[in-house]
Design an enzyme around this catalytic site. Structure first.
Site, PDB file in Angstrom:
ATOM      1  N   GLY A  97      -0.904 -74.185  -6.875  1.00  0.00           N
ATOM      2  CA  GLY A  97       0.063 -75.286  -6.835  1.00  0.00           C
ATOM      3  C   GLY A  97      -0.195 -76.405  -7.813  1.00  0.00           C
ATOM      4  CB  SER A 151     -24.191 -67.687  -9.161  1.00  0.00           C
ATOM      5  OG  SER A 151     -23.073 -66.950  -9.619  1.00  0.00           O
ATOM      6  CB  THR A 153       2.856 -76.006 -12.384  1.00  0.00           C
ATOM      7  OG1 THR A 153       1.937 -75.414 -13.298  1.00  0.00           O
ATOM      8  CG2 THR A 153       4.102 -76.429 -13.134  1.00  0.00           C
ATOM      9  CE  LYS A 191     -20.396 -68.699  -6.994  1.00  0.00           C
ATOM     10  NZ  LYS A 191     -21.775 -69.021  -7.396  1.00  0.00           N
TER      11      LYS A 191
END
Length: 821
Positions: A395, A713, A397, A756
């Site tokens: 969301g 990670s 834009t 994540k």
């Protein structure tokens, strides 16, 4: 006045009744008979006058308006013809007292009394001599005072006096010459005044001086000094008249030039009309000239446009430069230099608009409302440039469109993805064929206002090559301290962009250059949980798709279980873009059935979802992927949001080499080497034969090889996969992990925890292992994810192995007991 000036009286005698005045020996200009001597009484009526100083020799009319003045005229006339006039110090005093009058005045003879309309009176007076008030005798019913006549100091047959008179006459002649409203007869009058005193008084009475200066000349009894002061005033008036004449000449010359050009143009048009030639070029130039005059462009732009209009007139219409110049002028005229829309800075209305358009995103909405509140309290402040960062479909834009709707501004969206040429933003110089303004000015010109909401989409996908770096142009555009002077190459003059509300978007902030990122305030928009997607689909996506596909709500009734099935089995994304596409597919299927007459309505349940969308696209692969040793589940953050990744390790006879595949970046390659080194350093602790490792090649693969992967990670997942392989102990199927490792064993923190965790929630992970130093980041995780996932925070890789590996058997069990000692 010439006659009065030539008959200047002189004091000859005095008695108890007054002072006897007789005229000078010279005759008047008419050569007539000498007037009789006049006696000025020592006690006279005093007439206060405003804004006028009467000099001896003056013949002037006076209007009688005040009651005290009327009583004076009624009481003194016609018996007494001699009165005194004294000027007021302050003309605004309506009822003056003696202290409001000057001390020196003029004795005058009343020549005539005139009765005017509506009871008004006027008298004509003739100045006789200077007088000074010695004592005030009465103030009612009118002023009366005891006066003395002042005698002048005249130097007989003095060379200086003659020189002063000669200079005064010459200056007066020059004034008459420069002044168009003074008749030439005034020069004759000047030549007939032979005495210095009357000459000075005549000039002083006709000079344009204020009351104080006139009064100073009246009180000056030294005739030479009076002539000198009069000459100074004459010289000042000459300078003023000469300057005025010069200005008038310049103005007249400009008017004549304009009129001449106008007549020539009219004649040229008439000639072309007679010859039957078309005059499209002239019409174009005149229309452009009219538009330039009526436009709101600043003065510097207007002057440039006028110069180019003059050039345009001289260029043949067939010349290529004609169209270039005409296009440039049309661009100048059409730009909204000072055209703005009025902001609707209603915070409550803005909150309502944001809630209508977007579900949840409370932190983002709060920051936007704070931004708008600052705009309301300090309209002139130049706040930061907002930049929404998040995966596709969350969301970003539509948030910019909501801000524009809340402010009542027009909205511009410009995609920067793949842009490599700086000229696309700054424009091309007019020397190039087909030159045009940059995209920024083109969009502003298109919306017609200078304060739109301007969304710069995909900031992280701007490229650079030999044609320049577009981000260098954005540095100026997005800097509130200098974008009020944005200079487009085509325009070649400053254009104010400070009123534009710029908003940037990006999937990830890392690729944005640091200098550009420093100019913006980053607002993160993470992915949605399953429950949030359900609410968004129910309140926003379903109504929109029903409307777009021509369906009424009763024709396609969705159940909550159907939407949930679409979310779980047919989409796997951080946003809701793919979810809306799948809902649209179902709605189009229903629309086809209704349009063909097969059905009048359909209830969309999980079975119907499978009917329209086919077999599920996604399933839970975690248990299958981790059923054997050497496979671990990691968590990664990508521009598309959080994702789970599988790290697979295999060993086979070789020379102790490490092979890495799966489009792994440099940082992830280093993490894999560090994980293998850490495993080798702990081989004895894990009851692994270190000598055998030198005779094995190890292959680490991260599936989904078409996708680029990088970052530190995944280090803990690689270490766990290698340990699982070498100890022949499988990793728990419901565990996912993230964290960076070091060669000493501690677990280091990583970023993107919220994304994540949401990815783990979508994949059905039950336990997530995180570094202890990432505990604080759990506050940003939605409650739905926190309540359904067990989080374990670890400090070292040993603690990770304790939580991630299955209960070991054989040598694995012994190694685990040994590791726990």
């Amino acid at each position: 006045m010439a006659e009065n000036g030539s008959k200047k009286p002189r004091i000859v005698d005095s008695d108890e009744s007054g002072v006897v005045i007789r005229p000078a020996s010279s005759a008047g200009p008419s050569g007539g008979e000498q007037p009789k001597q006049v006696t000025i009484p020592t006690e006279v009526a005093v007439l206060p006058v405003r804004n006028m100083v009467i000099f001896p020799g003056m013949v002037v009319p006076l209007t009688i308006g005040r009651d005290r003045s009327r009583r004076l005229i009624d009481a003194e006339l016609p018996e007494q013809k001699i009165i005194s006039t004294i000027c007021q110090k302050d003309p605004g005093v309506e009822d003056p007292r003696p202290e409001d009058l000057f001390e020196v005045g003029t004795a005058v003879a009343v020549l005539k009394l005139l009765q005017l309309e509506e009871g008004q009176q006027s008298i004509i007076i003739h100045g006789l001599a200077r007088i000074r008030v010695r004592e005030w005798l009465a103030t009612e019913p009118y002023f009366r005072a005891r006066v003395e006549v002042l005698s002048e100091t005249v130097r007989e047959e003095d060379t200086e006096t003659e020189a002063l008179m000669h200079n005064a006459r010459n200056l007066a002649d020059r004034v008459v010459e420069l002044s168009s409203n003074i008749p030439d007869e005034a020069r004759t009058v000047l030549q007939n005044i032979e005495e210095p005193g009357p000459l000075a008084d005549f000039l002083a009475s006709n000079l344009q001086l204020d009351v104080s200066a006139r009064q100073t000349l009246l009180e000056e009894l030294d005739v030479n000094e009076r002539l000198r002061q009069t000459s100074v005033e004459l010289q000042r008036q000459i300078e003023m008249l000469e300057m005025s004449s010069k200005i008038q000449s310049e103005v007249q010359a400009n008017i004549d030039k304009t009129q001449r050009e106008y007549y020539l143009r009219q004649q040229l048009q008439a000639i072309k009309k007679e010859l039957g030639e078309t005059d499209d070029q002239t019409a174009d130039v005149e229309e452009l000239r009219r538009q330039v005059q009526s436009s709101d462009m600043p003065e510097y732009a207007r002057e440039e446009a006028k110069r180019d209009l003059s050039r345009l007139e001289a260029i043949p219409a067939a010349s290529p430069e004609y169209n270039v110049l005409r296009t440039y002028l049309e661009t100048l005229v059409e730009l909204p230099w000072n055209t703005s829309t009025e902001d609707k800075l209603d915070i409550n209305r803005a909150r309502k608009v944001l809630d209508e358009d977007h579900h949840d995103l409370e932190k983002v909405k709060k920051r936007i409302l704070e931004f708008l509140a600052v705009r309301k309290l300090a309209p002139e402040s130049r706040g930061p440039i907002l930049c929404f960062v998040g995966p596709p479909g969350v969301g970003k834009t539509s948030l910019g469109q909501s801000i524009a709707r809340a402010l009542g501004r027009k909205f511009i969206r410009m995609s920067l993805g793949g842009m490599r040429d700086e000229a696309e933003l700054r424009g091309h110089r007019r020397t190039y064929v087909g030159a045009m303004p940059g995209r920024i000015l083109q969009e502003v010109r298109k919306v017609g206002v200078n304060n739109p909401v301007f969304m710069l989409d995909e900031l992280d996908k701007v490229g650079q090559d030999f044609r320049g770096d577009p981000t260098s142009a954005l540095l100026e555009v997005l800097d509130p301290a200098q974008n009020d002077n944005f200079r487009d190459n085509y325009l070649n003059m400053p254009f104010d962009l400070s009123k534009v509300l710029f908003i940037g978007t990006a999937n990830t902030a890392a690729p944005i250059p640091p200098a550009l990122r420093d100019r913006m305030e980053t607002i993160d928009l993470p992915g949605y949980t399953e429950q949030e997607k359900l609410q968004i689909a129910w309140h926003y996506l379903l109504p929109r798709q029903l409307e777009q596909n021509g369906l009424k709500p009763h024709q396609a009734k969705w159940t909550e279980q159907a939407v949930t099935r679409v979310i779980r089995e047919y989409t796997r994304e951080a946003g809701v873009r793919e979810l809306e596409r799948q809902i649209g597919t179902v709605c189009r299927g229903v629309a086809a059935m209704i349009a063909s007459g097969e059905a009048r309505s359909r209830k969309i349940n999980p079975q119907r979802v499978r009917q329209f969308l086919g077999v599920p696209r996604y399933e839970n692969e975690v248990a299958m992927r981790t059923a054997r040793p050497g496979v671990a589940t990691g968590l990664a953050y990508t521009p598309a949001g959080g994702e789970i990744i599988f790290v697979e390790a295999a060993a086979y006879p070789g020379k102790g080499e490490l092979t890495l595949t799966g489009q792994i970046g440099d940082v992830m390659r280093e993490s894999a080497r560090a994980a293998l080194s850490l495993v080798k350093s702990r081989a004895e602790q894990m009851n692994v034969d270190a000598e055998s490792l030198t005779k094995k090649d190890i292959h680490v693969h991260v599936p989904a090889g078409a996708v680029q992967k990088d970052g530190p990670s995944a280090g803990v997942a690689m270490f766990t996969a290698l340990t699982s392989l070498l100890t022949e102990t499988p990793v728990r199927g419901d565990v996912a992990m993230t964290g960076e490792i070091s060669l000493r064993g501690p677990l280091l923190p990583v970023g993107g925890i919220k994304e994540k965790v949401l990815a783990a929630k979508r994949a059905g992970i039950k336990t997530v292992i995180l570094p202890e130093r990432n505990r604080k980041d759990l506050e940003d995780v939605p409650d739905e994810a926190r309540d359904s996932i067990n989080f374990e925070f670890k400090r070292t890789v040993d603690e990770v192995l304790e939580a991630a590996l299955e209960v070991r058997r054989g040598k694995a069990g012994r190694s685990r007991r040994k590791a726990g000692k």
